[in-house]
Scaffold this motif. Structure first.
Motif, PDB file in Angstrom:
ATOM      1  N   LYS A 104      59.619  73.591 103.248  1.00  0.00           N
ATOM      2  CA  LYS A 104      60.326  73.117 102.070  1.00  0.00           C
ATOM      3  C   LYS A 104      59.643  73.623 100.807  1.00  0.00           C
ATOM      4  O   LYS A 104      58.568  74.211 100.873  1.00  0.00           O
ATOM      5  N   GLN A 105      60.274  73.398  99.654  1.00  0.00           N
ATOM      6  CA  GLN A 105      59.711  73.862  98.401  1.00  0.00           C
ATOM      7  C   GLN A 105      58.595  72.931  97.938  1.00  0.00           C
ATOM      8  O   GLN A 105      58.725  71.718  97.980  1.00  0.00           O
ATOM      9  N   THR A 106      57.512  73.543  97.489  1.00  0.00           N
ATOM     10  CA  THR A 106      56.370  72.773  97.003  1.00  0.00           C
ATOM     11  C   THR A 106      55.994  73.250  95.603  1.00  0.00           C
ATOM     12  O   THR A 106      55.879  74.451  95.372  1.00  0.00           O
ATOM     13  N   LYS A 163      64.981  69.299  91.442  1.00  0.00           N
ATOM     14  CA  LYS A 163      65.344  69.496  92.850  1.00  0.00           C
ATOM     15  C   LYS A 163      65.989  68.253  93.451  1.00  0.00           C
ATOM     16  O   LYS A 163      66.190  68.191  94.675  1.00  0.00           O
ATOM     17  N   GLY A 171      54.654  72.520 103.792  1.00  0.00           N
ATOM     18  CA  GLY A 171      55.670  71.559 103.396  1.00  0.00           C
ATOM     19  C   GLY A 171      55.174  70.124 103.485  1.00  0.00           C
ATOM     20  O   GLY A 171      55.962  69.191 103.608  1.00  0.00           O
ATOM     21  N   ASP A 177      55.708  67.503  98.178  1.00  0.00           N
ATOM     22  CA  ASP A 177      56.607  68.103  97.189  1.00  0.00           C
ATOM     23  C   ASP A 177      55.815  68.650  96.015  1.00  0.00           C
ATOM     24  O   ASP A 177      56.207  69.631  95.393  1.00  0.00           O
TER      25      ASP A 177
END
Lengths: 349, 349
Positions: free
Chosen positions: A136-138, A169, A219, A222
């Motif tokens: 996922k985006q961090t 996000k 991931g 966040d």
């Protein structure tokens, strides 16, 4: 929407910023760009633009340039007619809604603080990057705006980072971690230890403990917070690995006939993987904590990187990110004030 | 040659250290291993070894284990019958020539300092890793032994790093850099700035200015120095990228028939590239600055990683690295003393 662009910043200025402006205008019809730089140097690159695009570019002639060798805050104070300082003044006046520069991070951060001013409740600016690696985006922050930080600064970065990821996000209660040398509470140094205590005391964030380097790509959070020296080194190390990978694949895949055949089959796959490591595509790096949208275009700053920086700024303006950060910081201000006092009572660490 | 191995350290202990010992003994006929741990837990894994190998393994039963949650120096002082502490005492007595553990970096570094003692002229230990990425090998140090460092520590790491690379890799006058957020002398923080001044004043190293993150993979220096917090995060970030890359390639290449065919052609190439990112193969990470060969086995510590740590220790013993570091530090001691005084006169930074 008007965005001020520093046309003299970055390794490939003024060519790259000019081409970036032209291409960004092609992508967004609602956009106009104020371009700051030596108009004689800019002219040949702008001449290539179609008339319909060209008339949405407003050139402001400037006579000075801030370089990486300049002392950041001195340069901002003294080089009044530099492309960067002039661009900042346009944002300060409210005429432009955001600023993009591929110049020295230190100068952009100093300009943002000295000319736009800090958001109340925030003591230092922080530059973030949303890494699309892994599951996922961090958001990794700070990556170069504030070199070494006190606990209260890291605590404030955590607040801003959390708001940024929830606004941009749509993540409810983003998980936040401090980057250390291990996950156990005994890890890290005194600074990180104090920051951790402040976040636990405040209790308003979804704090998930210390992170280690692997967590940036796994991931596991966040938002991952560190000081600017550490974050910058990590960012550039990743960039270096991406470049190395690209070079190695290129070298290998053009060398043998068999690998050439293999490449034909694998091309879409390899491209997809390499794209993950293509830092130019990440968009710009927002500088948070100041009164205005400020985006640092990343890396060696090809025109593609700067264009993505301009589009990133447009997105931040559109989502009214700064107001949202301000109002959220306002609501947690009581907690921040409490913790600031605590930090002041603690020994310097 | 006798090496003491902590059989209870690491995520996969005691299985991984036992298998590592067996495999290391297969590779080097001149080696014997003292294995410290719970003998009942070790027995089933050692039972698999051939008799000729088994008789070169000497098991020492211990009743305590130091975990990542322990405070490092307290654990070294209190857990007298832990596998790590007992192994250190065997090196201290001179019976074993080196120690390998995959346990907590903090505990190994604390044990090295408290039980073996620091080399005269060195105030803190440093753990290094020789990265085989890019054009040439680069020693990155410290990667976790000394979390935050004063200028004099970074200066001493630079001295040790330079000697290490010249002894181990036969490099004359290795180039040395400090890791900062840019190459210009205005970059970095006060600590790095002071360390830079000390190295310039000493004048005995081939100092090549500040490095940035990209330089770790670009081959821009033989030695890159940073504090342990930064170095550890970078090391683990790289490890994370390596793992991610492996996973992505695996996923993609088993999914489609076409990519499967492509993989057949590309297999040797992909394997060669992945090997560069396979941190397990890097051998162990030496802890420098103490009176003895101490190697931390890296990462999640599979038996392969620990075996490479044992072989690395054997190599350091063979090359008499510690004596060489000692005698070189002795010759630069005058400079070090001069600089230490300078550092003490300076404000804490």
């Amino acid at each position: 929407m008007l965005i001020a662009v520093d046309a003299m910043g970055g390794d490939h200025a003024p060519k790259a910023p000019c081409l970036a402006a032209i291409n960004a205008l092609k992508k967004r019809k609602d956009l106009e760009i104020a371009l700051f730089g030596d108009e004689n140097l800019l002219a040949p690159f702008l001449a290539k633009a179609k008339a319909s695009i060209r008339k949405r570019i407003h050139v402001f002639n400037t006579t000075e340039v801030i370089t990486a060798n300049d002392s950041s805050s001195l340069a901002i104070r003294r080089k009044k007619d530099s492309s960067l300082v002039r661009a900042f003044y346009m944002v300060k006046s409210g005429e432009a809604q955001g600023l993009v520069s591929a110049g020295s991070t230190g100068a952009i951060a100093a300009g943002a603080v000295l000319l736009l001013g800090r958001i109340e409740g925030i003591d230092r600016p922080a530059m973030g990057i949303v890494l699309p690696l892994g599951a996922k985006q961090t958001l990794l922050m700070d990556v170069g705006a504030s070199v070494r930080c006190k606990p209260v600064h890291l605590f404030q970065f955590a607040q801003m980072g959390s708001i940024y990821m929830s606004v941009l996000k749509n993540i409810k209660q983003p998980t936040v971690r401090f980057l250390a040398n291990g996950e156990e509470a005994t890890k890290g140094d005194e600074t990180i230890g104090c920051a951790r205590q402040m976040i636990l005391d405040a209790g308003n964030l979804n704090y998930a403990g210390f992170a280690e380097g692997t967590d940036i790509v796994s991931g596991a959070a966040d938002v991952i917070i560190c000081d600017g020296l550490m974050g910058n080194a990590i960012l550039k190390f990743g960039e270096g690995i991406g470049e190395l990978l690209k070079k190695e694949l290129k070298k290998e895949f053009t060398y043998h006939l068999l690998t050439k055949i293999g490449t034909l089959f694998l091309y879409p796959t390899l491209r997809r993987i390499l794209r993950q490591f293509n830092w130019e595509k990440f968009g710009g790096l927002p500088i948070l904590g100041v009164n205005g949208v400020v985006v640092k275009a990343h890396g060696r700053s090809s025109d593609k990187a700067i264009m993505n920086g301009i589009l990133q700024a447009a997105c931040l303006i559109e989502k009214d990110t700064i107001s949202q950060i301000k109002s959220e910081i306002e609501t947690t201000k009581r907690l921040l004030e409490l913790n600031r006092k605590k930090a002041e009572e603690q020994p310097p660490c």
